[in-house]
Scaffold this motif. Structure first.
Motif, short mmCIF file in Angstrom:
data_model
loop_
_atom_site.label_atom_id
_atom_site.label_comp_id
_atom_site.label_asym_id
_atom_site.label_seq_id
_atom_site.Cartn_x
_atom_site.Cartn_y
_atom_site.Cartn_z
N GLY A 21 37.42 42.13 42.65
CA GLY A 21 37.39 40.85 41.97
C GLY A 21 37.95 40.90 40.57
O GLY A 21 37.59 40.06 39.73
N ARG A 22 38.80 41.85 40.29
CA ARG A 22 39.39 41.97 38.96
C ARG A 22 40.87 41.61 39.00
O ARG A 22 41.55 41.83 40.00
CB ARG A 22 39.20 43.39 38.42
CG ARG A 22 37.73 43.80 38.29
CD ARG A 22 37.59 45.20 37.73
NE ARG A 22 38.02 45.26 36.33
CZ ARG A 22 37.24 44.95 35.30
NH1 ARG A 22 36.01 44.53 35.50
NH2 ARG A 22 37.69 45.06 34.06
N ARG B 30 32.74 44.83 43.92
CA ARG B 30 33.06 44.22 42.63
C ARG B 30 34.48 44.55 42.15
O ARG B 30 35.15 43.73 41.53
CB ARG B 30 32.03 44.71 41.60
CG ARG B 30 32.05 43.99 40.28
CD ARG B 30 30.96 44.55 39.35
NE ARG B 30 29.63 44.30 39.91
CZ ARG B 30 28.71 45.26 40.13
NH1 ARG B 30 29.01 46.52 39.87
NH2 ARG B 30 27.52 44.94 40.61
N ALA C 109 37.70 38.56 36.45
CA ALA C 109 38.35 37.35 36.97
C ALA C 109 38.05 36.14 36.13
O ALA C 109 38.89 35.26 35.96
CB ALA C 109 37.91 37.11 38.43
N ALA C 110 36.86 36.04 35.59
CA ALA C 110 36.46 34.87 34.83
C ALA C 110 37.31 34.70 33.58
O ALA C 110 37.45 33.62 33.04
CB ALA C 110 34.99 34.96 34.46
N VAL D 97 38.98 36.49 46.08
CA VAL D 97 37.97 35.44 46.09
C VAL D 97 36.69 35.92 46.77
O VAL D 97 35.58 35.59 46.34
CB VAL D 97 38.51 34.17 46.76
CG1 VAL D 97 37.43 33.09 46.84
CG2 VAL D 97 39.70 33.63 45.97
N LYS E 225 34.91 37.89 44.24
CA LYS E 225 34.38 37.00 43.20
C LYS E 225 33.09 36.34 43.68
O LYS E 225 32.19 36.07 42.89
CB LYS E 225 35.43 35.94 42.85
CG LYS E 225 35.11 35.12 41.61
CD LYS E 225 36.29 34.25 41.20
CE LYS E 225 36.56 33.16 42.21
NZ LYS E 225 37.60 32.21 41.75
N ASP E 226 33.01 36.08 45.00
CA ASP E 226 31.80 35.50 45.59
C ASP E 226 30.77 36.57 45.96
O ASP E 226 29.79 36.28 46.64
CB ASP E 226 32.15 34.69 46.83
CG ASP E 226 32.86 33.40 46.50
OD1 ASP E 226 32.83 33.00 45.32
OD2 ASP E 226 33.45 32.79 47.40
N ARG E 227 31.07 37.81 45.60
CA ARG E 227 30.16 38.95 45.81
C ARG E 227 29.97 39.29 47.29
O ARG E 227 28.93 39.79 47.69
CB ARG E 227 28.80 38.70 45.15
CG ARG E 227 28.92 38.41 43.66
CD ARG E 227 27.61 38.62 42.93
NE ARG E 227 26.55 37.78 43.45
CZ ARG E 227 25.27 37.86 43.04
NH1 ARG E 227 24.92 38.75 42.12
NH2 ARG E 227 24.36 37.05 43.55
#
Length: 483
Positions: A333-334, A330, A13-14, A321, A324-326
Motif C-alpha cells: 500500500g505504498r 502493508r 499512500a495517504a 487498493v 490500503k484497505d488492509r
C-alpha cells in the motif's frame, strides 16, 4: 516530482493525492486494455474450434453476456461510488474479506498471466524473420521478453500521468491497422469460400461444442471491460466511469466480431486453423500480399505494448487498493512521489517473469497463457456480478431502475457461471494451484493487524482451495492434464 530520489523513496499512500484523468483517458484505458494480443489471434483460434455459424452465435452470446457485465460495472460505479478498484472492492463488499482477497489476487494474477501472452505474441511475430525466437517459446525469446518486461517497469515507475498519456496515444495508433484489415478483407471477401466455411470443417464438432470451444477466447479479448472501474479513484467525475465502460465495450465488440467473421471469406478454415500466430497477418497476406502481413505485424507490436502498459497499471492498482484497505500486506500500500504503487508494480512484474519461464514448458505457450488468463478472471467476475444481484435485489435498495439493474446482474451472473463450465476442470485446477499459496499474503495482512487469520467460514474456503491445489498438482504430475 522528478527529483533525484524519484521512485526510490516510497511514501504512505495517504500522502500521495491520486492523479486525476479525463473521460477520454478512461475510455482509452478500457479500449487499450481490451485491444491487445487477443484480436490478432482471433482468426486462427476461432477456425480451430468453429465455423461461421458457430462463430456468429458465440459472438452474440459473448457480446450479450459481456454487455451485461459492463452494465454491472456501470451500475456499481454509480451506486457504490465509495468503492474503488472495481472487481476486488465489489467482491469484498458482498462476500467478505477472504473472498474479496481471492478476487483481488485472481484478477491481479490474471493480469500478470495476460501480460505474458503479449510478450509471447511479440516474440512469435518477430520470430517469422528471426527463427531463433520460434513461436515465442524459446530461450532467446524468453531473454528478449524479459528485457522488455523490466524496461516497462522502469517506464511506469516514472508516473501515472506519463504512462496514461502514452496509452492514449498508443490506443489511437493501434486501431488503424485493425480497421484497415477489416476494410481490406471485406473488399477481398470471396462468397464461395465464406459459404464453404459456414457449417465448419471436418475437424470441428457439433454446434454446441463449437460454441463452448470459443468461449475462453471471447473472455480473453473482453478482459479489460472493467478497466475504468478498476482505475476509478483517478476519475475526474464519477459518472465518467460508467460512460467510459460502455463506450469502450461497444467500440471493441464491433471490431472483434468483424475481424473474426470477415476472415472466413478469405481462406478455407482448415488453412486459417494452421496459420502461424498472429493469424490476422496470415489472413491479410493471403488477401493483399506480403505488405498486408507487415502492416498487421507492426500494428500488433504497437497494440500489444499499449495493452501491456494499461494492464500493468491496472494490476498494480488492484494490489495497492487492497493493501490500503488492509486486505493485503502493508508494504503493498505504498506509493512513490509520482503516485506509482512501486511495491505492487514490482510484484506484478515478478509474477509475469515467473509465468514467462513457465511458458517454456507448455505445449503451446500462447494458447496456454490465454486460456489460463481467462480462467483466473472468471471467479472475480462472478463475485462482482453476484454482489450486484445482492445490492440491487435487497428490500432496502428500491430506487429508479432497480428492477432493470437486478435483471442485468442476474444475466451477468448466469453468463459467468456458464463460462466457468466452458473453461473446464483443467484450468480451474491450475487456478487453485495459484490461489491456495497466495493465502500467505492474506495471513500476513491479518497478522499485521493483530487479528485471527481465519474465521470458521474462511477456514472452510481455505481448505477447499488447498484440496483444489493438491488435485491440480497431482493431475499435472500424473499427466491427467497438460500445460
Amino acid at each position: 516530482m522528478h527529483g533525484e530520489d524519484e521512485g526510490e523513496a516510497d511514501v504512505p499512500a495517504a500522502a500521495s493525492p491520486a492523479a486525476k484523468v479525463s473521460f477520454l483517458t478512461l475510455t482509452s484505458m478500457v479500449v487499450g486494455s481490451m485491444v491487445g494480443a487477443g484480436v490478432f489471434s482471433l482468426p486462427q483460434r476461432f477456425a480451430q474450434e468453429s465455423g461461421v455459424a458457430g462463430t456468429v452465435i458465440s459472438w452474440v452470446i459473448a457480446g450479450f453476456g459481456m454487455l451485461m457485465l459492463a452494465f454491472v460495472f456501470q451500475t456499481l460505479a454509480v451506486r457504490r461510488p465509495d468503492l474503488d478498484a472495481g472487481v476486488y472492492a465489489y467482491a469484498k463488499a458482498g462476500f467478505g474479506e477472504y473472498l474479496g482477497f481471492f478476487a483481488a489476487f485472481g484478477y491481479w494474477a490474471s493480469a500478470c498471466v495476460g501480460n505474458v501472452t503479449y510478450w509471447v505474441l511479440i516474440m512469435s511475430t518477430v520470430g517469422q524473420v528471426a527463427p531463433a525466437l520460434g513461436n515465442g517459446d524459446t530461450v532467446p525469446a524468453l531473454v528478449l521478453a524479459s528485457v522488455g518486461l523490466w524496461g516497462f517497469y522502469f517506464l511506469i515507475r516514472r508516473g501515472v500521468k506519463e504512462a496514461t498519456a502514452i496509452n492514449r496515444i498508443v490506443t489511437a495508433a493501434k486501431l488503424v491497422p485493425i480497421l484497415v484489415f477489416v476494410v481490406l478483407a471485406l473488399f477481398q471477401l470471396r462468397p464461395a469460400v465464406f459459404a464453404d466455411n459456414l457449417q465448419g470443417a471436418a475437424h470441428v464438432g457439433p454446434l454446441f461444442q463449437q460454441i463452448r470451444g470459443t468461449m475462453l477466447v471471447t473472455v480473453f479479448v473482453f478482459i479489460g471491460v472493467e478497466g475504468a472501474s478498476v482505475y476509478s479513484r483517478h476519475a475526474r467525475r464519477r459518472e465518467d466511469v460508467g460512460r467510459a465502460t460502455l463506450l469502450g465495450f461497444l467500440s471493441v465488440f464491433a471490431v472483434f466480431a468483424s475481424v473474426t467473421v470477415v476472415s472466413y471469406g478469405i481462406l478455407p478454415m482448415e488453412r486459417i486453423a494452421r496459420l502461424h500466430q498472429p493469424s490476422m497477418a496470415g489472413v491479410l497476406e493471403a488477401a493483399v500480399g506480403t505488405w498486408g502481413k507487415a502492416l498487421v505485424s507492426v500494428g500488433l507490436i504497437v497494440s500489444v505494448l499499449g495493452a501491456y502498459l494499461a494492464w500493468s497499471l491496472m494490476a498494480a492498482e488492484v494490489l495497492f487498493v487492497a493493501a490500503k484497505d488492509r486486505d493485503m500486506p502493508r508494504f503493498l500500500g505504498r506509493a512513490n512521489r509520482a503516485d506509482v504503487p512501486l511495491p505492487a508494480l514490482l510484484m506484478t512484474t515478478c509474477l509475469s517473469q515467473v509465468m514467462l519461464v513457465v511458458t517454456l514448458f507448455s505445449d503451446d505457450a500462447f494458447d496456454f497463457a490465454l486460456d489460463l488468463t481467462s480462467a483466473l478472471v472468471l471467479i472475480p467476475y462472478l463475485l462482482a456480478a453476484a454482489y450486484c444481484v445482492r445490492h440491487t435485489g435487497g428490500p432496502r435498495r428500491a430506487r429508479t431502475g432497480a428492477r432493470r439493474d437486478l435483471i442485468t446482474a442476474v444475466l451477468a451472473t448466469v453468463y459467468t457461471m456458464f463460462l466457468l463450465y466452458a473453461a473446464g476442470l483443467k484450468f480451474v485446477l491450475v487456478s487453485f494451484i495459484l490461489y491456495a499459496p497466495a493465502t500467505v499474503l492474506f495471513a500476513m495482512g491479518r497478522r499485521e493487524q493483530g487479528r485471527r487469520v481465519f474465521s470458521r467460514p474462511e477456514a472452510a474456503l481455505f481448505a477447499v482451495s488447498v484440496v483444489g491445489a493438491v488435485l491440480g498438482v497431482l493431475a499435472l504430475t500424473l499427466g491427467w492434464i497438460h500445460l
